[in-house]
Design a protein around this motif. Structure first.
Motif, mmCIF file in Angstrom:
data_model
loop_
_atom_site.group_PDB
_atom_site.id
_atom_site.type_symbol
_atom_site.label_atom_id
_atom_site.label_comp_id
_atom_site.label_asym_id
_atom_site.label_seq_id
_atom_site.Cartn_x
_atom_site.Cartn_y
_atom_site.Cartn_z
ATOM 1 N N GLU A 1 0.837 -1.191 0.000
ATOM 2 C CA GLU A 1 0.000 0.000 0.000
ATOM 3 C C GLU A 1 0.875 1.246 0.000
ATOM 4 N N PRO A 2 0.757 2.115 -1.002
ATOM 5 C CA PRO A 2 1.586 3.315 -1.033
ATOM 6 C C PRO A 2 1.202 4.282 0.064
ATOM 7 N N VAL A 3 2.155 5.080 0.481
ATOM 8 C CA VAL A 3 1.890 6.092 1.498
ATOM 9 C C VAL A 3 1.753 7.439 0.813
ATOM 10 N N PRO A 4 1.184 8.435 1.506
ATOM 11 C CA PRO A 4 0.899 9.715 0.854
ATOM 12 C C PRO A 4 2.147 10.422 0.339
ATOM 13 N N SER A 5 1.985 11.145 -0.749
ATOM 14 C CA SER A 5 3.067 11.969 -1.276
ATOM 15 C C SER A 5 3.145 13.260 -0.479
ATOM 16 N N THR A 6 4.264 13.957 -0.630
ATOM 17 C CA THR A 6 4.426 15.232 0.062
ATOM 18 C C THR A 6 3.344 16.217 -0.361
ATOM 19 N N VAL A 7 3.031 16.228 -1.652
ATOM 20 C CA VAL A 7 2.007 17.152 -2.153
ATOM 21 C C VAL A 7 0.649 16.839 -1.537
ATOM 22 N N SER A 8 0.284 15.552 -1.488
ATOM 23 C CA SER A 8 -1.023 15.187 -0.931
ATOM 24 C C SER A 8 -1.080 15.470 0.568
ATOM 25 N N LEU A 9 0.048 15.281 1.260
ATOM 26 C CA LEU A 9 0.078 15.579 2.692
ATOM 27 C C LEU A 9 -0.058 17.078 2.948
ATOM 28 N N LEU A 10 0.631 17.876 2.145
ATOM 29 C CA LEU A 10 0.511 19.327 2.290
ATOM 30 C C LEU A 10 -0.908 19.785 1.964
ATOM 31 N N ASN A 11 -1.492 19.164 0.938
ATOM 32 C CA ASN A 11 -2.874 19.478 0.581
ATOM 33 C C ASN A 11 -3.814 19.145 1.735
ATOM 34 N N GLN A 12 -3.586 17.977 2.359
ATOM 35 C CA GLN A 12 -4.423 17.572 3.484
ATOM 36 C C GLN A 12 -4.220 18.482 4.685
ATOM 37 N N LEU A 13 -2.991 18.944 4.867
ATOM 38 C CA LEU A 13 -2.701 19.851 5.976
ATOM 39 C C LEU A 13 -3.454 21.171 5.810
ATOM 40 N N VAL A 14 -3.506 21.664 4.580
ATOM 41 C CA VAL A 14 -4.258 22.893 4.304
ATOM 42 C C VAL A 14 -5.746 22.669 4.553
ATOM 43 N N ILE A 15 -6.261 21.533 4.080
ATOM 44 C CA ILE A 15 -7.681 21.225 4.247
ATOM 45 C C ILE A 15 -8.056 21.144 5.724
ATOM 46 N N ASP A 16 -7.260 20.392 6.492
ATOM 47 C CA ASP A 16 -7.567 20.238 7.914
ATOM 48 C C ASP A 16 -7.437 21.561 8.666
ATOM 49 N N SER A 17 -6.433 22.346 8.308
ATOM 50 C CA SER A 17 -6.235 23.633 8.987
ATOM 51 C C SER A 17 -7.415 24.565 8.741
ATOM 52 N N LEU A 18 -7.912 24.576 7.507
ATOM 53 C CA LEU A 18 -9.078 25.410 7.205
ATOM 54 C C LEU A 18 -10.336 24.858 7.864
ATOM 55 N N ASN A 19 -10.477 23.533 7.855
ATOM 56 C CA ASN A 19 -11.651 22.930 8.497
ATOM 57 C C ASN A 19 -11.666 23.168 10.002
ATOM 58 N N LEU A 20 -10.488 23.349 10.586
ATOM 59 C CA LEU A 20 -10.405 23.584 12.026
ATOM 60 C C LEU A 20 -11.115 24.876 12.424
ATOM 61 N N THR A 21 -11.235 25.800 11.475
ATOM 62 C CA THR A 21 -11.902 27.070 11.793
ATOM 63 C C THR A 21 -13.397 26.885 12.048
#
Length: 235
Positions: free
Chosen positions: A178-198
Motif C-alpha cells: 500500500e503506497p503512502v501519501p506523497s508530500t504534495v497530498s500531505l501538504l494538501n491535506q494539511l491545508v484542508i484540515d487547517s481550514l476545516n479547524l476554523t
C-alpha cells in the motif's frame, strides 16, 4: 477501460454518500456566503433558511457514522499487538474523538428538527464541537509527523475535516504494497484540515473567524477535496 460519460460520472458521484454530502457541502458553503453578502433582505433570508436546511440534511447522512469510527478503534485493538505504532495510536484517538462528536451531535437531532426541545441542547452541542476540534487537531498532528518522519510516495490521505469522509475507513498499519501519501497530498491535506479547524473553532469561540471567513474556508476545502472524492466514486 472506456471513459465514462459526464452524466454517468455525475450519477456515480451523487449515488455515493460521500459524494452526495460533498455536493451538499458545496451548496451549504455557497448559501452561507450568500447570507453575508450585501443583498436584499428577502434573498438573505432565503439563503439563511437554505443553509439551515442543507446543514440539517447533511446531518441525516452522517447520523450513523459514529459506528464506523468506533469500528476503526475496535479493528486496531483487535490486532493483538501489545505495542501500538504511532499511526495506530493517532488513528484510535482521532476515530474516538470523531465518534464522540457524532454521538453527541446526534442527540440534538430531534431538537433541531423541532420535534423535541431540550434544555441541554447548547452545552451538549458545544461538547460535541470540542471533540470535533480535537479530532481535526489529531489529524493535523498526524499529517505533520508523516511529513517530518516518514518517506512518502503518492496516494490520497483522508482526515477528520468532514465527518462523512471517515465512514468505513480501516485503521492500522498499511500493507507493504500500500503506497503512502506523497508530500504534495500531505501538504494538501494539511491545508484542508487547517481550514476545516476554523469551523468548530469559531463555533467554540476558540478561533476568531467571522461567519463569512468560515463559509469561505468551507468552500475552499470542498473544492480541494472534490477531485479525490470524484475519482474514488468512479472506481
Amino acid at each position: 477501460m472506456a471513459q465514462l460519460s459526464l452524466p454517468k460520472q455525475l450519477a456515480n458521484f451523487t449515488s455515493s454518500t460521500t459524494g452526495l454530502d460533498l455536493g451538499l457541502r458545496l451548496l451549504h458553503a455557497l448559501t452561507l456566503i450568500g447570507t453575508g453578502i450585501e443583498l436584499d433582505s428577502a434573498t438573505i433570508m432565503r439563503c439563511s433558511v437554505a443553509a439551515e436546511q442543507i446543514g440539517l440534511g447533511r446531518r441525516y447522512l452522517r447520523f450513523f457514522d459514529f459506528l464506523g469510527c468506533f469500528q476503526n478503534v475496535q479493528d486496531i485493538l483487535a490486532t493483538g499487538n501489545s505495542m501500538r505504532t504511532r499511526k495506530q495510536i493517532l488513528d484510535m484517538a482521532e476515530s474516538s474523538a470523531l465518534g464522540m462528536y457524532l454521538v453527541l451531535e446526534g442527540t440534538t437531532m430531534l431538537h433541531d428538527m423541532n420535534i423535541y426541545s431540550v434544555s441541554w441542547y447548547t452545552p451538549v452541542l458545544l461538547e460535541a464541537y470540542k471533540f470535533w476540534f480535537y479530532a481535526i487537531c489529531i489529524a493535523i498532528a498526524r499529517t505533520m509527523l508523516d511529513l517530518l518522519l516518514e518517506p512518502v510516495t503518492s496516494v490520497y490521505h483522508n482526515s477528520s475535516g468532514d465527518a462523512n469522509e471517515k465512514k468505513g475507513g480501516k485503521s492500522g498499519n498499511p500493507s507493504p504494497s500500500e503506497p503512502v501519501p506523497s508530500t504534495v497530498s500531505l501538504l494538501n491535506q494539511l491545508v484542508i484540515d487547517s481550514l476545516n479547524l476554523t469551523i468548530p473553532g469559531s463555533l467554540l469561540g476558540w478561533i476568531p473567524v467571522s461567519d463569512m471567513g468560515v463559509a469561505i474556508a468551507m468552500l475552499i476545502t470542498t473544492i480541494l477535496v472534490w477531485p479525490a472524492v470524484w475519482g474514488k466514486t468512479q472506481k
